[in-house]
Every structure is written in C-alpha cells, then in structure tokens.
Motif scaffolding. Structure first.
Motif, PDB file in Angstrom:
ATOM      1  N   GLU A  88      26.265  30.594  13.861  1.00 49.38           N
ATOM      2  CA  GLU A  88      27.423  30.514  12.953  1.00 49.38           C
ATOM      3  C   GLU A  88      27.983  31.899  12.701  1.00 49.38           C
ATOM      4  N   LYS A  89      27.077  32.847  12.483  1.00 48.55           N
ATOM      5  CA  LYS A  89      27.517  34.218  12.205  1.00 48.55           C
ATOM      6  C   LYS A  89      28.223  34.803  13.424  1.00 48.55           C
ATOM      7  N   VAL A  90      27.594  34.597  14.590  1.00 46.54           N
ATOM      8  CA  VAL A  90      28.190  35.109  15.824  1.00 46.54           C
ATOM      9  C   VAL A  90      29.585  34.519  16.016  1.00 46.54           C
ATOM     10  N   ASN A  91      29.698  33.204  15.824  1.00 50.70           N
ATOM     11  CA  ASN A  91      30.997  32.552  16.014  1.00 50.70           C
ATOM     12  C   ASN A  91      32.051  33.112  15.072  1.00 50.70           C
ATOM     13  N   ALA A  92      31.660  33.298  13.804  1.00 54.42           N
ATOM     14  CA  ALA A  92      32.612  33.804  12.814  1.00 54.42           C
ATOM     15  C   ALA A  92      33.030  35.241  13.136  1.00 54.42           C
ATOM     16  N   LEU A  93      32.068  36.058  13.511  1.00 50.32           N
ATOM     17  CA  LEU A  93      32.392  37.460  13.816  1.00 50.32           C
ATOM     18  C   LEU A  93      33.240  37.533  15.081  1.00 50.32           C
ATOM     19  N   ASP A  94      32.902  36.708  16.062  1.00 55.14           N
ATOM     20  CA  ASP A  94      33.691  36.702  17.292  1.00 55.14           C
ATOM     21  C   ASP A  94      35.094  36.151  17.053  1.00 55.14           C
ATOM     22  N   ALA A  95      35.241  35.259  16.077  1.00 55.35           N
ATOM     23  CA  ALA A  95      36.569  34.702  15.782  1.00 55.35           C
ATOM     24  C   ALA A  95      37.391  35.674  14.936  1.00 55.35           C
ATOM     25  N   GLY A  96      36.803  36.833  14.594  1.00 54.60           N
ATOM     26  CA  GLY A  96      37.616  37.850  13.916  1.00 54.60           C
ATOM     27  C   GLY A  96      37.230  38.128  12.475  1.00 54.60           C
ATOM     28  N   ALA A  97      36.137  37.517  11.991  1.00 56.23           N
ATOM     29  CA  ALA A  97      35.678  37.869  10.645  1.00 56.23           C
ATOM     30  C   ALA A  97      35.173  39.313  10.669  1.00 56.23           C
ATOM     31  N   ASP A  98      35.363  40.027   9.572  1.00 58.27           N
ATOM     32  CA  ASP A  98      34.920  41.419   9.512  1.00 58.27           C
ATOM     33  C   ASP A  98      33.449  41.528   9.143  1.00 58.27           C
ATOM     34  N   ASP A  99      32.980  40.542   8.401  1.00 57.92           N
ATOM     35  CA  ASP A  99      31.591  40.591   7.976  1.00 57.92           C
ATOM     36  C   ASP A  99      31.162  39.193   7.547  1.00 57.92           C
ATOM     37  N   TYR A 100      29.868  39.045   7.276  1.00 60.30           N
ATOM     38  CA  TYR A 100      29.315  37.728   6.980  1.00 60.30           C
ATOM     39  C   TYR A 100      28.225  37.877   5.929  1.00 60.30           C
ATOM     40  N   LEU A 101      28.415  37.261   4.795  1.00 61.33           N
ATOM     41  CA  LEU A 101      27.418  37.316   3.725  1.00 61.33           C
ATOM     42  C   LEU A 101      26.812  35.937   3.547  1.00 61.33           C
ATOM     43  N   THR A 102      25.491  35.896   3.491  1.00 60.19           N
ATOM     44  CA  THR A 102      24.826  34.618   3.311  1.00 60.19           C
ATOM     45  C   THR A 102      24.490  34.406   1.838  1.00 60.19           C
ATOM     46  N   LYS A 103      24.811  33.209   1.330  1.00 61.04           N
ATOM     47  CA  LYS A 103      24.445  32.869  -0.043  1.00 61.04           C
ATOM     48  C   LYS A 103      22.951  32.609  -0.107  1.00 61.04           C
ATOM     49  N   PRO A 104      22.249  32.953  -1.163  1.00 58.19           N
ATOM     50  CA  PRO A 104      22.780  33.690  -2.311  1.00 58.19           C
ATOM     51  C   PRO A 104      22.830  35.194  -2.015  1.00 58.19           C
ATOM     52  N   PHE A 105      23.738  35.882  -2.690  1.00 56.04           N
ATOM     53  CA  PHE A 105      23.856  37.318  -2.481  1.00 56.04           C
ATOM     54  C   PHE A 105      24.046  37.964  -3.845  1.00 56.04           C
ATOM     55  N   SER A 106      23.833  39.266  -3.916  1.00 54.81           N
ATOM     56  CA  SER A 106      24.018  39.951  -5.197  1.00 54.81           C
ATOM     57  C   SER A 106      25.436  40.484  -5.281  1.00 54.81           C
ATOM     58  N   ALA A 107      25.903  40.704  -6.499  1.00 52.99           N
ATOM     59  CA  ALA A 107      27.234  41.289  -6.694  1.00 52.99           C
ATOM     60  C   ALA A 107      27.294  42.657  -6.022  1.00 52.99           C
TER      61      ALA A 107
END
Ligand code: CA
Length: 230
Positions: A88-107
């Motif tokens: 999923e991350k690879v697909n999103a980054l290859d489709a042009g996303a700049d970065d990928y954060l997985t929930k849960p994450f900190s502020a």
C-alpha cells in the motif's frame, strides 16, 4: 508561523479534530473534509497548500483521489492511513504521495513530516535552480558534478552521483525502489532491485562513517530508502 493551509481529508471526526488542533497549535491554517467530494471542492476552490489524506474514505478510495489530484497538481500530499501493508505504501508513494504515515501516530511525527513536505515544496517553487546542494557534511557541486564531504572530494561513479542527487533533491522523503530505478535507468528498468542494492551499498560505504549506524540513509524495509536531513 506558517502561511500554508492544510486540508485534512478524514472521515473519523476525532482524528480529524486531533490533527486540526495539532496543526493550529503549530501555526498552520487547517481545513477539514470528511469525504472525497467535499475535499475536491475545497481543493478546487480554496487556497490549499498541502493534503493530509486518509485512504479509507466513505465515498472514494483515497488512492483514487490521490491520482486525480496528481494529474494537475504538484502540491504535497501526505497519506495518513491505518493500512500498514508495505505494498500500500509503495503504491501510494509511486502514485505521487510525498510521504506515508501509519495510524496511530504522534502529533510530533505528523508535524515533522509536514515540515519536510512544506520545505521541499517551497524550495521547488521559489528558489532558482541551485548550483550547490548541501546536507549535513555533504555538498554537491551540480555544475562540476563533484561531491564533497567535510570539504574533501569524494570519488563517486556516475550512477552513484545520480542516485545521491535524487536523494539530495528529496531530503526526508521515502523514495521507493521503483521510483529510484525509473529515474536512474529509465522506463525499462524491469525490477532490478539487486542492482540498486549494490549501488546503494557502494554509496553508503563512501558516505557513512559507520554503515552500521547510518547518519545519512535509512532503509525502509520492503519499500525503499530515505535520506535523513540535518
Ligand atoms: Ca477513514
């Protein structure tokens, strides 16, 4: 203070409010959209500078929205998702996303990623083509095609230079294997990640003081690499 307006595209009201609060506390302007349709309207009519995009939206898959926006805009897009699959991350980054954060994450983590994306896009938009690129102890002279570390010239191959340049232009961002291979070897790169690993190992030997404790290049296992910035 920042002048950027960030659009939070998220159907979970609690998460959306939490993100908005964190952004506003940091000095960003924030808007919210609970679905893709509202998001698209805001993107087209408001002054939006960056998208935080949840993949699981009620009316459309976030990936589709990402691809749609990428057809005409280079604005930074950070995926915020509960989907934790590498593919999923690879697909999103290859489709042009700049970065990928997985929930849960900190502020703190969210804000760090946003600062990287904002800084990167400001550089792309406003600065004239640089002659030098610098990060930590590294300096690239783009006219003479030379690389220096602490002022000492490093002898790198043509491909190592191209690879380093790609990282220096994308500090802090995850670059997928596919993205790097396409940039270095063109369209018909196949899936020769073995060649890339070897190239990467060579570059690390020349740049890292201690490859076991990397200060420059992080491996995102199964996805690609990220160059750390100062
Ligand atoms: Ca969701």
């Amino acid at each position: 203070m920042y002048h950027e307006t960030i659009l939070i595209i998220e159907d979970d009201v609690q998460i959306s409010s939490f993100i908005r609060y964190a952004l506003e506390l940091e000095g960003f302007k924030a808007e919210e959209a609970p679905d893709a349709e509202t998001a698209m309207k805001k993107i087209l009519s408001d002054q939006i500078d960056l998208l935080l995009l949840d993949l699981g939206l009620p009316d459309m898959d976030g990936m589709e929205l990402l691809k749609e926006v990428r057809k005409w805009s280079e604005m930074p897009i950070i995926i915020v998702s509960a989907r934790d699959q590498d593919q999923e991350k690879v697909n999103a980054l290859d489709a042009g996303a700049d970065d990928y954060l997985t929930k849960p994450f900190s502020a703190a983590e969210l804000l760090a990623r946003i600062r990287v994306a904002v800084r990167h896009s400001n550089k792309m938009n406003r600065e004239p083509a640089p002659v030098f690129l610098e990060n930590k102890d590294l300096k690239m002279d783009l006219e003479k095609h030379l690389v220096y570390k602490k002022g000492e010239e490093l002898h790198v191959t043509r491909k190592e230079y191209d690879l380093l340049l790609l990282f220096m232009e994308n500090l802090g961002k995850v670059l997928t294997y596919g993205f790097i291979l396409k940039k270095l070897y063109g369209k018909n790169y196949g899936s020769d990640t073995q060649a890339l690993r070897a190239l990467m190992a060579g570059l690390r030997r020349k740049i890292e003081d201690n490859p076991a404790k990397p200060e420059y290049f992080l491996t995102e296992i199964g996805i690609g690499y990220r160059m750390l910035e100062k």
